[in-house]
Each structure stands twice: as structure tokens, then as C-alpha cells.
Write a protein that holds these residues in place. Structure first.
Motif, PDB file in Angstrom:
ATOM      1  N   TYR A  32       0.834  -1.198   0.000  1.00 27.50           N
ATOM      2  CA  TYR A  32       0.000   0.000   0.000  1.00 27.50           C
ATOM      3  C   TYR A  32       0.872   1.253   0.000  1.00 27.50           C
ATOM      4  O   TYR A  32       0.586   2.220  -0.705  1.00 27.50           O
ATOM      5  CB  TYR A  32      -0.926  -0.002   1.212  1.00 27.50           C
ATOM      6  N   TRP A  33       1.942   1.221   0.808  1.00 29.59           N
ATOM      7  CA  TRP A  33       2.824   2.383   0.886  1.00 29.59           C
ATOM      8  C   TRP A  33       3.505   2.647  -0.460  1.00 29.59           C
ATOM      9  O   TRP A  33       3.663   3.803  -0.873  1.00 29.59           O
ATOM     10  CB  TRP A  33       3.872   2.162   1.972  1.00 29.59           C
ATOM     11  N   HIS A  36       0.834   4.335  -2.638  1.00 31.15           N
ATOM     12  CA  HIS A  36       0.203   5.557  -2.113  1.00 31.15           C
ATOM     13  C   HIS A  36       1.169   6.316  -1.208  1.00 31.15           C
ATOM     14  O   HIS A  36       0.836   6.652  -0.070  1.00 31.15           O
ATOM     15  CB  HIS A  36      -1.055   5.208  -1.311  1.00 31.15           C
ATOM     16  N   ARG A  37       2.347   6.587  -1.681  1.00 31.93           N
ATOM     17  CA  ARG A  37       3.364   7.232  -0.833  1.00 31.93           C
ATOM     18  C   ARG A  37       2.955   8.603  -0.327  1.00 31.93           C
ATOM     19  O   ARG A  37       3.337   9.016   0.757  1.00 31.93           O
ATOM     20  CB  ARG A  37       4.676   7.357  -1.597  1.00 31.93           C
ATOM     21  N   GLU A  38       2.179   9.330  -1.104  1.00 27.79           N
ATOM     22  CA  GLU A  38       1.804  10.682  -0.665  1.00 27.79           C
ATOM     23  C   GLU A  38       0.774  10.658   0.459  1.00 27.79           C
ATOM     24  O   GLU A  38       0.620  11.634   1.182  1.00 27.79           O
ATOM     25  CB  GLU A  38       1.284  11.504  -1.846  1.00 27.79           C
ATOM     26  N   GLU A  39       0.073   9.533   0.647  1.00 30.47           N
ATOM     27  CA  GLU A  39      -0.956   9.442   1.694  1.00 30.47           C
ATOM     28  C   GLU A  39      -0.423   8.874   3.012  1.00 30.47           C
ATOM     29  O   GLU A  39      -1.030   9.075   4.055  1.00 30.47           O
ATOM     30  CB  GLU A  39      -2.114   8.553   1.217  1.00 30.47           C
ATOM     31  N   VAL A  40       0.662   8.142   2.950  1.00 31.35           N
ATOM     32  CA  VAL A  40       1.193   7.467   4.133  1.00 31.35           C
ATOM     33  C   VAL A  40       2.397   8.233   4.654  1.00 31.35           C
ATOM     34  O   VAL A  40       3.370   8.432   3.932  1.00 31.35           O
ATOM     35  CB  VAL A  40       1.605   6.013   3.797  1.00 31.35           C
ATOM     36  N   PRO A  41       2.355   8.680   5.917  1.00 31.36           N
ATOM     37  CA  PRO A  41       3.498   9.418   6.460  1.00 31.36           C
ATOM     38  C   PRO A  41       4.726   8.510   6.619  1.00 31.36           C
ATOM     39  O   PRO A  41       4.612   7.323   6.917  1.00 31.36           O
ATOM     40  CB  PRO A  41       3.012   9.920   7.819  1.00 31.36           C
TER      41      PRO A  41
END
Length: 81
Positions: A32-33, A36-41
Motif C-alpha cells: 500500500y505504501w 500511495h506514498r503521498e498518503e502514508v506518512p
């Protein structure tokens, strides 16, 4: 031979289930990371990776030093029924 086989199967079940419970959700998180890198800190990635590394270190240390532990419980209760 049968008792050794059963012991190996028991250890595989105990350690295998814990391994699956730890690493399958971590694998899902990594996938998932990556998408979706921009959504996961980044600190969430670091915290989860640290947890997995600590679990690996614990498992390795238990395998390496497990036989060195002396199991000698002390009876601290003076009451004898």
C-alpha cells in the motif's frame, strides 16, 4: 521419531502462526505504501519497520540463546496446603 516429528510440527505451528500474523499485514502495508506514498506518512513506515525489526531480533535471539536459559523457578510462597 514420532515425538520429534510432533515437536517440530508444534514449533512450526506456534512460530509459523506468529510469523504470519506479523509479516502478512506488514507486507500489505508495504504494498500500500509503495502505491500511495503521498498518503502514508514516513514516520508510520519507520515505526512499522522498527516493530518488524525488533520482532525479528527477538526471534533470532531466542533461537540463539534459548538453550542457555536455566529454568529454575523459586517457590516464594511458604503456604503448603
Amino acid at each position: 521419531l514420532l515425538s520429534q516429528s510432533l515437536e517440530v510440527l508444534h514449533l512450526l505451528g506456534v512460530m509459523g502462526s506468529g510469523t504470519l500474523l506479523m509479516f502478512v499485514p506488514y507486507g500489505w502495508f508495504v504494498v500500500y505504501w509503495r502505491t500511495h506514498r503521498e498518503e502514508v506518512p514516513l514516520r508510520s513506515v519507520a515505526a512499522r519497520s522498527c516493530l518488524v525489526c525488533m520482532a525479528l531480533a527477538l526471534g533470532v535471539s531466542m533461537q540463539v540463546f534459548g538453550s542457555a536459559v536455566a529454568d529454575a523457578p523459586t517457590n516464594l510462597c511458604a503456604y503448603q496446603p
